[in-house]
Design a protein around this motif. Structure first.
Motif, PDB file in Angstrom:
ATOM      1  N   PHE A  44      20.165   8.165   0.001  1.00 26.74           N
ATOM      2  CA  PHE A  44      20.226   7.195   1.096  1.00 26.74           C
ATOM      3  C   PHE A  44      20.597   7.861   2.418  1.00 26.74           C
ATOM      4  O   PHE A  44      20.068   7.508   3.464  1.00 26.74           O
ATOM      5  N   GLU A  45      21.511   8.807   2.381  1.00 27.26           N
ATOM      6  CA  GLU A  45      21.918   9.493   3.612  1.00 27.26           C
ATOM      7  C   GLU A  45      20.731  10.226   4.246  1.00 27.26           C
ATOM      8  O   GLU A  45      20.534  10.183   5.462  1.00 27.26           O
ATOM      9  N   THR A  46      19.927  10.875   3.419  1.00 27.13           N
ATOM     10  CA  THR A  46      18.738  11.574   3.915  1.00 27.13           C
ATOM     11  C   THR A  46      17.730  10.582   4.468  1.00 27.13           C
ATOM     12  O   THR A  46      17.144  10.802   5.530  1.00 27.13           O
ATOM     13  N   LEU A  47      17.524   9.486   3.750  1.00 25.69           N
ATOM     14  CA  LEU A  47      16.601   8.447   4.204  1.00 25.69           C
ATOM     15  C   LEU A  47      17.050   7.889   5.554  1.00 25.69           C
ATOM     16  O   LEU A  47      16.241   7.711   6.472  1.00 25.69           O
ATOM     17  N   ASN A  48      18.341   7.646   5.700  1.00 28.21           N
ATOM     18  CA  ASN A  48      18.890   7.150   6.957  1.00 28.21           C
ATOM     19  C   ASN A  48      18.652   8.152   8.090  1.00 28.21           C
ATOM     20  O   ASN A  48      18.239   7.772   9.188  1.00 28.21           O
ATOM     21  N   THR A  49      18.887   9.426   7.825  1.00 26.91           N
ATOM     22  CA  THR A  49      18.684  10.464   8.830  1.00 26.91           C
ATOM     23  C   THR A  49      17.215  10.524   9.250  1.00 26.91           C
ATOM     24  O   THR A  49      16.904  10.593  10.442  1.00 26.91           O
ATOM     25  N   LEU A  50      16.320  10.491   8.276  1.00 31.88           N
ATOM     26  CA  LEU A  50      14.882  10.542   8.591  1.00 31.88           C
ATOM     27  C   LEU A  50      14.462   9.330   9.411  1.00 31.88           C
ATOM     28  O   LEU A  50      13.707   9.458  10.377  1.00 31.88           O
ATOM     29  N   CYS A  51      14.946   8.158   9.029  1.00 32.03           N
ATOM     30  CA  CYS A  51      14.607   6.937   9.771  1.00 32.03           C
ATOM     31  C   CYS A  51      15.108   7.013  11.209  1.00 32.03           C
ATOM     32  O   CYS A  51      14.400   6.614  12.143  1.00 32.03           O
TER      33      CYS A  51
END
Length: 72
Positions: A44-51
């Motif tokens: 989720f942290e990576t997904l948040n960063t990418l978004c």
């Protein structure tokens, strides 16, 4: 069910190179390349960063196709 991670498509739509995304996200180029080629799960942290970097939502990056629509 088929779930596709559309990172490469969204990145290209935003006019970003893999190098630019890597720098903006604080990831390595190799990590971005791995996510675009073989992502099986994305924290989720990576997904948040990418978004945040791509100015998109998780729904923009994840494409879901139910079993009934998957061609066999």
């Amino acid at each position: 069910m088929t779930v596709k991670f559309r990172l490469a498509e969204v990145r290209k739509e935003r006019g970003m190179s893999q190098n630019q995304l890597a720098k903006a996200s604080g990831m390595t180029l190799q990590n971005v390349q791995h996510l675009e080629r073989k992502a099986k799960s994305v924290p989720f942290e990576t997904l948040n960063t990418l978004c945040n970097c791509l100015k998109c939502t998780p729904a923009d990056l994840i494409e879901y196709t139910p079993d009934s629509e998957v061609q066999q």
